[in-house]
Design an enzyme around this catalytic site. Sequence first.
Site, mmCIF file in Angstrom:
data_model
loop_
_atom_site.group_PDB
_atom_site.id
_atom_site.type_symbol
_atom_site.label_atom_id
_atom_site.label_comp_id
_atom_site.label_asym_id
_atom_site.label_seq_id
_atom_site.Cartn_x
_atom_site.Cartn_y
_atom_site.Cartn_z
ATOM 1 N N GLY A 166 1.013 -1.014 0.057
ATOM 2 C CA GLY A 166 -0.115 -0.527 0.288
ATOM 3 C C GLY A 166 0.525 1.392 -0.018
ATOM 4 N N GLU A 290 1.362 -5.897 -6.393
ATOM 5 C CA GLU A 290 0.855 -7.197 -5.214
ATOM 6 C C GLU A 290 -0.889 -7.281 -5.181
ATOM 7 O OE1 GLU A 290 0.058 -4.319 -1.447
ATOM 8 O OE2 GLU A 290 1.855 -3.252 -2.544
ATOM 9 N N ASN A 292 -3.957 -8.129 -1.774
ATOM 10 C CA ASN A 292 -5.182 -7.295 -1.781
ATOM 11 C C ASN A 292 -5.793 -8.314 -1.484
ATOM 12 O OD1 ASN A 292 -4.086 -4.789 -0.712
ATOM 13 N ND2 ASN A 292 -5.031 -3.996 -3.214
ATOM 14 N N ARG A 294 -8.694 -9.126 1.214
ATOM 15 C CA ARG A 294 -9.515 -8.799 1.970
ATOM 16 C C ARG A 294 -10.568 -7.889 0.509
ATOM 17 N NH1 ARG A 294 -5.676 -4.400 1.902
ATOM 18 N NH2 ARG A 294 -6.271 -2.724 0.540
ATOM 19 N N ARG A 340 -14.510 8.907 -1.784
ATOM 20 C CA ARG A 340 -14.275 8.979 -0.493
ATOM 21 C C ARG A 340 -15.026 10.609 0.397
ATOM 22 N NH1 ARG A 340 -9.638 4.343 0.959
ATOM 23 N NH2 ARG A 340 -9.875 3.441 -1.349
HETATM 24 C C1 MV4 Z 1 5.549 1.324 -8.116
HETATM 25 C C2 MV4 Z 1 5.656 3.078 -8.608
HETATM 26 C C3 MV4 Z 1 6.562 3.051 -9.668
HETATM 27 N N1 MV4 Z 1 7.153 2.205 -9.959
HETATM 28 N N2 MV4 Z 1 6.978 0.505 -8.005
HETATM 29 C C4 MV4 Z 1 2.271 2.596 -4.863
HETATM 30 C C5 MV4 Z 1 1.499 1.266 -3.876
HETATM 31 C C6 MV4 Z 1 1.699 0.282 -3.686
HETATM 32 N N3 MV4 Z 1 1.328 -0.770 -4.016
HETATM 33 C C7 MV4 Z 1 2.690 0.043 -5.036
HETATM 34 N N4 MV4 Z 1 2.967 1.865 -5.631
HETATM 35 C C8 MV4 Z 1 4.293 1.780 -6.169
HETATM 36 N N5 MV4 Z 1 5.324 1.367 -6.659
HETATM 37 C C9 MV4 Z 1 7.759 0.146 -8.950
HETATM 38 N N6 MV4 Z 1 8.243 0.028 -9.350
HETATM 39 C C10 MV4 Z 1 4.326 3.379 -8.198
HETATM 40 C C11 MV4 Z 1 3.628 3.057 -7.225
HETATM 41 C C12 MV4 Z 1 2.615 4.190 -7.096
HETATM 42 C C13 MV4 Z 1 3.162 5.166 -6.586
HETATM 43 C C14 MV4 Z 1 4.500 6.155 -6.342
HETATM 44 C C15 MV4 Z 1 4.665 7.219 -5.913
HETATM 45 C C16 MV4 Z 1 3.458 7.582 -5.638
HETATM 46 C C17 MV4 Z 1 2.155 7.599 -5.573
HETATM 47 C C18 MV4 Z 1 2.113 6.681 -6.502
HETATM 48 C C19 MV4 Z 1 0.640 5.811 -6.529
HETATM 49 C C20 MV4 Z 1 -0.114 4.437 -7.104
HETATM 50 C C21 MV4 Z 1 0.984 3.706 -6.765
#
Ligand code: MV4
Length: 508
Positions: A166, A290, A292, A294, A340
């Site tokens: 998350g 990933e 989730n 739930r 939300r």
């Molecule tokens: C990332 C990514 C970019 N590159 N992984 C954020 C939530 C979690 N589930 C994983 N997330 C991210 N992983 C890689 N390799 C971008 C996100 C990301 C995010 C990053 C910065 C600001 C806002 C974001 C919103 C959703 C996902």
Amino acid sequence: MPAIRKVLVANRGEIAVRVIRGCREQGIATVAVYSEVDREALHVLMADEAYLIGPPAPAESYLSIDTLVRVAKAAGADAVHPGYGFLAENAAFAEACAAAGLTFIGPPASAIRAMGDKTAARRIAREMQVPMVPGTVEPVRNDDDARRVAREVGYPVMIKAAMGGGGKGMRLVRSDGELDASLRMARAEATSAFGDGSVYLERYVEEPRHIEVQILADAHGHVIHLGERECSIQRRHQKLIEECPSPFVDASLRQKLGEAACRIAGAAGYVNAGTVEFLVDGERNFFFLEMNTRLQVEHPVTEMVTGLDLVRAQLSIAEGVPLELGQADVTWRGWALECRINAEDPFAGWLPSPGTISGLRPAAGPWVRDDSGAYEGASIPRYYDTLIAKLIVWGEDRAAAITRMTRALGEYKVTGVRTTIPVLARIIAHPDFQAGRLSTQLLERILPALTPSSGRYEDVAIIAAVLAEHDRLRVAAAHGATVSPSASSGAPSAWRMGLRPGWRAGSR
Ligand code: MV4
């Protein structure tokens, strides 16, 4: 697995209300639990029975496994629904329920564990040949190991906590020179937040979309997907607006994402409703992120477009009933949006705004759904998530859904606490949102102009954050010193068998 007759809902707020409604439609009795500040919460008023389980601090109430299992048994429940948050993805809770002879309305503990370790989840994705961001499938062993991998996959890279998820504890690293310090900070953060300092590396995907696939898996090896949700409108990893379908996903990509999600769920031995998250780049390449394990906050948009009741599906699956739908039976009609509504002040640094809801007039009318945990006169305690309600609308296409959401946000009135409603309306009206030009960076770019606030509020927000952290540490210290989670049998008996307020919603 026997039929479920009585469910203890181990949660509060709108999701507890949603689960109670789902149970009631199936003729299943409900047991609510509540902390001392939730005596008159909506979920308590709506359930057939309710029991006080402890003080406001979550660790001493909604997170107390022993208390919840004891109350479930004492109330004669045969099943437990965890909602989301709190204990929903806690394998020990799933096991404690099973050990007490309670059906856990969620996945097997083994699947929760497999997906809770994000590197184990990546090993499953690799095994199933589902695309994922280049990186490690084991925690990095040391700094040298990390440097070798980072050079191999190429900067920028993200350091992520193996037991995180998350977005908590993630760190972006742009060059070799930053790596050692970032690793040290990421490990320290992961240790304090998750009790485990393991971290892994991924190549950073620039301006991705965050798209997730809803799946259903029964206890007989059938897995189907219900299409995707677009969740790119987030601020600090908190989603504000979700939609189904995604304006970026066509039928061909939907099928590929859906098949990938089903393969991962199948390989994990998953049973229940679940969500597989992907990042999607500008060229429609998708990467497993990933899973989730739930029911998610944003599940209603999928319900609106597929016509399916996900809580009902969870109950059937938990009873061992085979899925009544095959993949070909799943169809998508129109467009749904969810906003939300949080008790926060976007014009004052998004400060939580707990208090009493002095006035409430929710939106209603055609194709409008209000999944709320509130009512006029109810209070929003400062101890929990600030979510008041989710406003969900349906339209025959995205433009119709946007028009309807604009109308509904205009109708929705809350007084007594500050809410996110005004900023939601401004995001929906923004040309990039209207055009479907969504990315996880969109809000960062447009919010400063949408939420003007004086610098004074930034100072107030910082002071509030420091006080909240102080409070958290104090609560943790008191908890560690006097009440260990496994020793809560020392709780006063009133916590276990408290009386509910005398107001009855149901006639059961
Ligand atoms: C990332 C990514 C970019 N590159 N992984 C954020 C939530 C979690 N589930 C994983 N997330 C991210 N992983 C890689 N390799 C971008 C996100 C990301 C995010 C990053 C910065 C600001 C806002 C974001 C919103 C959703 C996902």
